[in-house]
Design a protein around this motif. Structure first.
Motif, PDB file in Angstrom:
ATOM      1  N   SER A   1      17.140  16.151  13.572  1.00 33.29           N
ATOM      2  CA  SER A   1      18.136  15.091  13.457  1.00 33.29           C
ATOM      3  C   SER A   1      18.254  14.290  14.753  1.00 33.29           C
ATOM      4  O   SER A   1      18.287  13.047  14.738  1.00 33.29           O
ATOM      5  N   VAL A   2      18.282  15.003  15.882  1.00 37.43           N
ATOM      6  CA  VAL A   2      18.400  14.331  17.188  1.00 37.43           C
ATOM      7  C   VAL A   2      17.141  13.522  17.486  1.00 37.43           C
ATOM      8  O   VAL A   2      17.212  12.402  18.001  1.00 37.43           O
ATOM      9  N   GLU A   3      15.971  14.073  17.174  1.00 31.57           N
ATOM     10  CA  GLU A   3      14.715  13.346  17.393  1.00 31.57           C
ATOM     11  C   GLU A   3      14.666  12.071  16.554  1.00 31.57           C
ATOM     12  O   GLU A   3      14.159  11.035  17.010  1.00 31.57           O
ATOM     13  N   ASN A   4      15.191  12.131  15.329  1.00 34.84           N
ATOM     14  CA  ASN A   4      15.245  10.937  14.476  1.00 34.84           C
ATOM     15  C   ASN A   4      16.151   9.872  15.092  1.00 34.84           C
ATOM     16  O   ASN A   4      15.834   8.674  15.063  1.00 34.84           O
ATOM     17  N   GLU A   5      17.289  10.332  15.662  1.00 30.74           N
ATOM     18  CA  GLU A   5      18.201   9.391  16.328  1.00 30.74           C
ATOM     19  C   GLU A   5      17.497   8.688  17.479  1.00 30.74           C
ATOM     20  O   GLU A   5      17.583   7.468  17.626  1.00 30.74           O
ATOM     21  N   ILE A   6      16.799   9.463  18.305  1.00 26.22           N
ATOM     22  CA  ILE A   6      16.089   8.887  19.448  1.00 26.22           C
ATOM     23  C   ILE A   6      15.045   7.887  18.979  1.00 26.22           C
ATOM     24  O   ILE A   6      14.874   6.804  19.554  1.00 26.22           O
ATOM     25  N   SER A   7      14.314   8.248  17.913  1.00 23.68           N
ATOM     26  CA  SER A   7      13.278   7.368  17.369  1.00 23.68           C
ATOM     27  C   SER A   7      13.872   6.042  16.900  1.00 23.68           C
ATOM     28  O   SER A   7      13.300   4.967  17.149  1.00 23.68           O
ATOM     29  N   ILE A   8      15.029   6.106  16.227  1.00 23.08           N
ATOM     30  CA  ILE A   8      15.698   4.878  15.757  1.00 23.08           C
ATOM     31  C   ILE A   8      16.134   4.006  16.923  1.00 23.08           C
ATOM     32  O   ILE A   8      15.931   2.779  16.933  1.00 23.08           O
TER      33      ILE A   8
ATOM     34  N   LYS B   1      21.081   3.750  27.102  1.00 21.75           N
ATOM     35  CA  LYS B   1      22.049   4.804  27.480  1.00 21.75           C
ATOM     36  C   LYS B   1      22.187   5.824  26.356  1.00 21.75           C
ATOM     37  O   LYS B   1      22.284   7.035  26.605  1.00 21.75           O
ATOM     38  N   LEU B   2      22.194   5.345  25.109  1.00 20.78           N
ATOM     39  CA  LEU B   2      22.271   6.257  23.969  1.00 20.78           C
ATOM     40  C   LEU B   2      21.056   7.173  23.923  1.00 20.78           C
ATOM     41  O   LEU B   2      21.174   8.369  23.625  1.00 20.78           O
ATOM     42  N   VAL B   3      19.887   6.628  24.243  1.00 25.22           N
ATOM     43  CA  VAL B   3      18.667   7.442  24.276  1.00 25.22           C
ATOM     44  C   VAL B   3      18.789   8.529  25.338  1.00 25.22           C
ATOM     45  O   VAL B   3      18.464   9.698  25.097  1.00 25.22           O
ATOM     46  N   ALA B   4      19.285   8.155  26.529  1.00 26.42           N
ATOM     47  CA  ALA B   4      19.435   9.129  27.622  1.00 26.42           C
ATOM     48  C   ALA B   4      20.427  10.222  27.245  1.00 26.42           C
ATOM     49  O   ALA B   4      20.172  11.418  27.468  1.00 26.42           O
ATOM     50  N   ASP B   5      21.560   9.839  26.646  1.00 32.68           N
ATOM     51  CA  ASP B   5      22.572  10.822  26.244  1.00 32.68           C
ATOM     52  C   ASP B   5      22.050  11.734  25.136  1.00 32.68           C
ATOM     53  O   ASP B   5      22.288  12.949  25.150  1.00 32.68           O
ATOM     54  N   THR B   6      21.339  11.152  24.166  1.00 33.83           N
ATOM     55  CA  THR B   6      20.806  11.936  23.053  1.00 33.83           C
ATOM     56  C   THR B   6      19.697  12.865  23.529  1.00 33.83           C
ATOM     57  O   THR B   6      19.543  13.973  23.018  1.00 33.83           O
ATOM     58  N   GLN B   7      18.936  12.426  24.511  1.00 32.62           N
ATOM     59  CA  GLN B   7      17.880  13.268  25.068  1.00 32.62           C
ATOM     60  C   GLN B   7      18.471  14.518  25.713  1.00 32.62           C
ATOM     61  O   GLN B   7      17.888  15.606  25.645  1.00 32.62           O
ATOM     62  N   LYS B   8      19.654  14.369  26.325  1.00 32.61           N
ATOM     63  CA  LYS B   8      20.331  15.534  26.906  1.00 32.61           C
ATOM     64  C   LYS B   8      20.690  16.543  25.814  1.00 32.61           C
ATOM     65  O   LYS B   8      20.561  17.749  26.011  1.00 32.61           O
TER      66      LYS B   8
ATOM     67  N   LYS C   1      14.750   0.178  18.018  1.00 33.37           N
ATOM     68  CA  LYS C   1      15.627  -0.968  18.234  1.00 33.37           C
ATOM     69  C   LYS C   1      15.443  -1.554  19.631  1.00 33.37           C
ATOM     70  O   LYS C   1      15.483  -2.775  19.813  1.00 33.37           O
ATOM     71  N   ILE C   2      15.231  -0.673  20.625  1.00 33.41           N
ATOM     72  CA  ILE C   2      14.988  -1.139  22.001  1.00 33.41           C
ATOM     73  C   ILE C   2      13.730  -1.992  22.040  1.00 33.41           C
ATOM     74  O   ILE C   2      13.683  -3.053  22.679  1.00 33.41           O
ATOM     75  N   SER C   3      12.689  -1.530  21.332  1.00 33.64           N
ATOM     76  CA  SER C   3      11.434  -2.279  21.269  1.00 33.64           C
ATOM     77  C   SER C   3      11.647  -3.650  20.633  1.00 33.64           C
ATOM     78  O   SER C   3      11.090  -4.655  21.084  1.00 33.64           O
ATOM     79  N   GLU C   4      12.491  -3.692  19.598  1.00 39.05           N
ATOM     80  CA  GLU C   4      12.775  -4.968  18.924  1.00 39.05           C
ATOM     81  C   GLU C   4      13.512  -5.925  19.854  1.00 39.05           C
ATOM     82  O   GLU C   4      13.218  -7.128  19.890  1.00 39.05           O
TER      83      GLU C   4
END
Length: 308
Positions: A201-208, A253-260, A212-215
């Motif tokens: 679930s967390v990996e899917n969040e990071i992927s999403i 920032k969301l990616v960094a927090d989710t990675q933690k 979006k960052i790429s877009e």
């Protein structure tokens, strides 16, 4: 924290400044009386200093201007953090527990001890953190203070601390017996499946977020090309690119927090299911202390007393 400082001072343990002086290391000469004593702020700083878990953190302060030597604090999300630069002296599990306690900000009594259920007991009706009070004969109880804010804000709930302690002990002993009676293999399978689901679930969040960052990165580039071609005016380009950049920073920032969160899950998977060993330490409880409450309990909901 003040109580910890008092204990260290009573034991004659030198604070960092005095330790450096005694060992002939570089240090700033104390300017005030009793500068060699441990104080609240020294303990407070040490409890959140990542150097003790092997991390190097820099960039906490930056120059206000090249014209002055004055520095100002930098937002925490802009600090430069490098993990694993040296051998840690504090276990990560203990560090995480302490950070959780620091975040809760449980306040001690005047005698310096934190209440047994401080910041752990919540009102079942409104979610308000229950506060400790004392009767005229010295008995302590917990109550929801929200009901005093407004007549209709909460129906209120309260409970004596000894009664709550007994109820919690009974529940913990019941849960431990139930858990230890389960087949160990079944427990491990369930534990690993839960972690795998959380990780996915967390990996899917990071992927999403990364998609979006790429877009937004592509969008900023296209905005620039439109400005160069004359399709967009300078002011329109600045407004749009500012919005895009702001949203991109929020996602990063969301990616960094989710990675933690992902790192915590992976550490749990590597450590394996140690819940059985943990629970075996706390079977057949007769009394609680603050350490047991911190380890075993996230929070307790206390409701209005049922009519008999």
């Amino acid at each position: 924290k003040t109580a910890i400082a008092r204990i260290l001072n009573d034991r004659g343990i030198p604070n960092p400044t005095e330790y450096k002086r005694l060992h002939g290391l570089r240090y700033k000469q104390p300017k005030t009386q009793n500068s060699t004593l441990w104080r609240y702020f020294a303990i407070s700083d040490m409890l959140v200093n990542e150097i003790y878990i092997g991390n190097m953190v820099q960039g906490k302060y930056g120059s206000v201007s090249y014209k002055t030597k004055q520095n100002k604090p930098i937002p925490k999300d802009q600090w430069i953090r490098v993990e694993g630069t040296h051998e840690p002296i504090i276990e990560r599990e203990l560090w995480d527990r302490v950070q959780s306690m620091v975040t809760e900000k449980a306040k001690p009594f005047t005698v310096g001890t934190v209440g047994l259920f401080a910041r752990k007991a919540r009102c079942m009706n409104c979610g308000y953190t229950m506060r400790s009070s004392k009767t005229s004969d010295g008995r302590r109880y917990l109550k929801c203070s929200c009901r005093h804010v407004s007549k209709d804000s909460c129906i209120g709930s309260f409970i004596s601390i000894p009664k709550l302690e007994k109820a919690v002990i009974d529940e913990l002993n019941c849960l431990s017996r139930e858990y230890l009676n389960k087949d160990e293999l079944e427990q491990k399978v369930q534990f690993n499946n839960n972690l795998q689901e959380q990780k996915k679930s967390v990996e899917n969040e990071i992927s999403i977020y990364e998609k979006k960052i790429s877009e937004y990165t592509k969008g900023i580039r296209e905005l620039y090309l439109d400005k160069v071609k004359g399709v967009l005016s300078e002011s329109d380009y600045l407004d749009l690119s500012k919005d895009f950049s702001k949203e991109k920073e929020r996602l990063e920032k969301l990616v960094a927090d989710t990675q933690k969160q992902l790192d915590v899950i992976e550490r749990k998977m590597q450590a394996g299911d140690n819940r059985r060993q943990l629970i075996e330490q706390y079977t057949n409880l007769e009394h609680l202390d603050r350490e047991i409450v911190e380890i075993l309990i996230d929070y307790i909901l206390v409701g209005k007393k049922d009519p008999v």
